[in-house]
Structures are given as structure tokens and as C-alpha cells.
Design a protein around this motif. Sequence first.
Motif, mmCIF file in Angstrom:
data_model
loop_
_atom_site.group_PDB
_atom_site.id
_atom_site.type_symbol
_atom_site.label_atom_id
_atom_site.label_comp_id
_atom_site.label_asym_id
_atom_site.label_seq_id
_atom_site.Cartn_x
_atom_site.Cartn_y
_atom_site.Cartn_z
ATOM 1 N N ASP A 123 0.866 -1.178 0.000
ATOM 2 C CA ASP A 123 0.000 0.000 0.000
ATOM 3 C C ASP A 123 0.909 1.237 0.000
ATOM 4 O OD1 ASP A 123 -1.656 2.108 0.609
ATOM 5 O OD2 ASP A 123 -2.783 1.024 2.165
ATOM 6 N N PRO A 124 0.808 2.074 -1.056
ATOM 7 C CA PRO A 124 1.693 3.246 -1.131
ATOM 8 C C PRO A 124 1.615 4.148 0.098
ATOM 9 C CG PRO A 124 0.495 2.962 -3.195
ATOM 10 C CD PRO A 124 -0.074 1.977 -2.226
ATOM 11 N N ARG A 125 0.460 4.176 0.757
ATOM 12 C CA ARG A 125 0.338 5.021 1.960
ATOM 13 C C ARG A 125 1.270 4.567 3.075
ATOM 14 N NH1 ARG A 125 -6.045 4.376 2.325
ATOM 15 N NH2 ARG A 125 -5.238 2.299 1.889
ATOM 16 N N GLU A 126 1.510 3.240 3.116
ATOM 17 C CA GLU A 126 2.443 2.703 4.128
ATOM 18 C C GLU A 126 3.859 3.182 3.849
ATOM 19 O OE1 GLU A 126 1.765 0.797 6.812
ATOM 20 O OE2 GLU A 126 -0.386 0.874 6.364
ATOM 21 N N ARG A 128 4.600 5.979 2.243
ATOM 22 C CA ARG A 128 4.627 7.413 2.555
ATOM 23 C C ARG A 128 4.854 7.628 4.051
ATOM 24 N NH1 ARG A 128 2.773 11.638 -0.447
ATOM 25 N NH2 ARG A 128 1.307 10.472 -1.728
ATOM 26 N N ARG A 129 4.155 6.833 4.851
ATOM 27 C CA ARG A 129 4.301 6.938 6.311
ATOM 28 C C ARG A 129 5.746 6.653 6.729
ATOM 29 N NH1 ARG A 129 -0.205 3.558 7.900
ATOM 30 N NH2 ARG A 129 -1.389 5.095 6.722
ATOM 31 N N SER A 132 8.102 9.447 5.841
ATOM 32 C CA SER A 132 7.929 10.695 6.604
ATOM 33 C C SER A 132 8.681 10.620 7.930
ATOM 34 C CB SER A 132 6.440 10.958 6.855
ATOM 35 O OG SER A 132 5.950 10.019 7.805
ATOM 36 N N GLU A 156 2.723 5.208 -8.365
ATOM 37 C CA GLU A 156 2.542 5.992 -7.136
ATOM 38 C C GLU A 156 3.741 5.799 -6.194
ATOM 39 O OE1 GLU A 156 -1.352 5.235 -5.532
ATOM 40 O OE2 GLU A 156 -1.039 6.705 -3.920
ATOM 41 N N ILE A 160 6.058 8.891 -4.702
ATOM 42 C CA ILE A 160 6.277 9.077 -3.261
ATOM 43 C C ILE A 160 7.771 9.010 -2.935
ATOM 44 C CG2 ILE A 160 5.909 7.966 -1.018
ATOM 45 C CD1 ILE A 160 3.127 7.069 -2.140
#
Length: 369
Positions: A123-126, A128-129, A132, A156, A160
Motif C-alpha cells: 500500500d503506497p500510503r504505508e 509514505r508513512r 515521513s 505511485e 512518493i
Amino acid sequence: MTYGPLNLTPRLLMGPGPSNVHPRILQAMAMPCIGHLDPDFVAIMEETKSMLRAVMLTDNELTIPVSGTGSAGMEACVCNLVEPGDVVVVCVHGLFGERMADVAERYGAEVVTVRAPWGEPIDPRELRRALSRTKAKLVGIVHAETSTGVLQPLEEISQITHEAGALLLVDTVTSLGGHPVKTDEWGIDACYSGTQKCLGVPPGLAPVSFSPAADEVIRNRKRKVANWYLDLNMVRDYWGQSRTYHHTAPVNMIYALREGLAIILEEGLEARWARHKANHDLLVSGLAEMGLGLLPAEEHSLWSLNAVRIPEGVDDMAVRRRLLADYNIEIGGGLGELKGRVWRVGLMGYTSSRANVRLFLTALAEVLA
Ligand SMILES: *Cc1c(COP(=O)(O)O)cnc(C)c1O
């Protein structure tokens, strides 16, 4: 005591690699072995580099086959880009992501992993997290996870990664030559593959390609690359204008790769991807008629490697043994946590044909009955 000549039974190679080799490639390999600095061989090296760029869809200057299998490609990318203490984020959604994390750690990287369950993409959001929370130099990810049959979307992930100022390293061992791999368009900074999967060439070489940004990092290292054999600052001189001896290229394997790439470009990349997809679709519908399904969701399934769920009560090894003994068909078993839970059915390169899919479906139905 005499041993006599080798004599082998041909197999239909429908496992996770090697895949079947086109007879034209075997013929090329049987050509005379010439000197690795012979002008005729130098011409073959140049042809191979330019064909590799065409197949990898890149203009990258540093695009060469590394001597060794796909894992040597992985190690070449990591050992040239990483220096001790660098933060490397590795996305792990199967065995080959685990391997990449292991290799990075061995070269002194501070490894941070981003995980997804086996059978699903990252999951790209993981990512990104994770990015960060740390200043990463490199993000590594597997495009085609051969252990789970999952295709990882990359666009994606690439965006990122670059927003965070890191380089993107991608394992395309089981995708190159079967699925689109758009090295430049997708912003891949370092890419490696292997010859024996969708390129349809025997095992022994690992194509690699580095973007100008990744090339800069390699040229401006503070320390020497810890691996002498894979040090691209030396290997590049052998593949470049100066032809400085580093190690002897595996001459006949380069013939094989040259021929395999020529076959791919003659077929055309689009046509080749379409063939891999059509034969995957044929397999999936045939399996469905038998009540069998794949581990990943269809939208995340590879065309080149199909992870088939083993039905309840069926003996994994017995089926694979019979396919080999009675039909000369090799398929793969599950790795790690998927051992005994999936069969891995490869449809890579020359092996990916309608006739082979139908033969396999018939054989499997007979064995299961
Ligand atoms: C096969 C494979 C490798 C390793 O390649 P070898 O040729 O076995 O060294 C690495 N990554 C992936 C995704 C693979 O499928």
C-alpha cells in the motif's frame, strides 16, 4: 570408466524459472567461444547493450548484463548504491523483498521495512508513512513477487519515493519480457532482472540499468564498493569504450542473451505482453472450470507466474511428482508461509503459449482425478 555424452529428457518448464529456451537461443549458445576482447565479441556486447535498453525502455547509459543470476543483479544494485549507515526502505510482500532487505543489511544499510501480507501488493500510503519518519537514500521494491504471484503497481510508489528525495530500486526479474517495465517513464533509478524468467534465456546473466541520478551516486561514493566482482565502477570500464579487463565475460551466455533480446524485439514488446496476458487469462478460466483459483486478486495477479491455491485435501508433492514423472511438466511449490498452500505455475517467455496452457490443464485434471 567412460561417462558418455549428456542425455536429458526435455521438460515443459512451468515453474518459477528457468522457463523453456527457444531453440534459436540454444543454437546461438553452440557458436564457437571467441575471445572476450575479440572485435567480433565487442560488437555483440554493443548490440546487447542497445537491445537491453530497448527492452527495458530506457536511455540509461549504464545498462549492462551483470555476470550471475538475478540475485547477482539484486546484489549489484544494492552494493553499488548503498554505503554503511545509509537508510534503505525495503518493501516486503514476499520472499524476494525479504532477500533484498537481507542483502541491504549485509552492506551496512539501516534497513526499514514496509510490509504487506503475502498475496497483496504494498500500500503506497504505508511507504509514505515510513518515508515521513526517516531520511531514506533508497527505496527497494519487487515489481513481480514470484513467491506470491503479485504484480506491484509502481507509479505511485515512484512518485512518493522521489518526493522524499530517495532513489527507486526495482526488482523486475519476473516481469521484464512478460509485463510492461517502463524504466524511464516510471522513474525507476535502478532496475535489475534475470535471464531465465520472461526473457526466456538460460540462467546466468542479470541485466541492470541505472538512471543518471543513480549513476552519479555510484561515481561519487565515499568508499569503494565492498564487493569487488560486482563493482560497477570497474565493470563499466569493461563494457564501455576502454574495454579494460575486469573479469572474463561469460561469452556464450552473452550470445544467448543477444539472441533472446533479438527474438523479443522481433516479436515486439506490446505483442509479447499481450501474449503473456492472453495465456494467463486462458489458464485462469481453465482453472476456474476445475474449481481452482489464484491466491492474489485478479487485478493484482501476474501474467507470468500464477499462484494457484491448492484445494483442501490434495497432496501438493504427489501432484507435482506425477506431473513431472508422467507428463514431463515442472511446476513450482509454495515458498515460506505458502509452502503446501499454493502451486506456482509459470507462463514465462517461450513457455507462454496456448498449447502449453491446454496441455497443463489437461494434465492437472487427469492427475487430480
Ligand atoms: C528468481 C528471482 C530472483 C532471483 O533470481 P536468481 O536467478 O534465482 O538468482 C530475484 N527476484 C525475483 C522476483 C525472482 O523471481
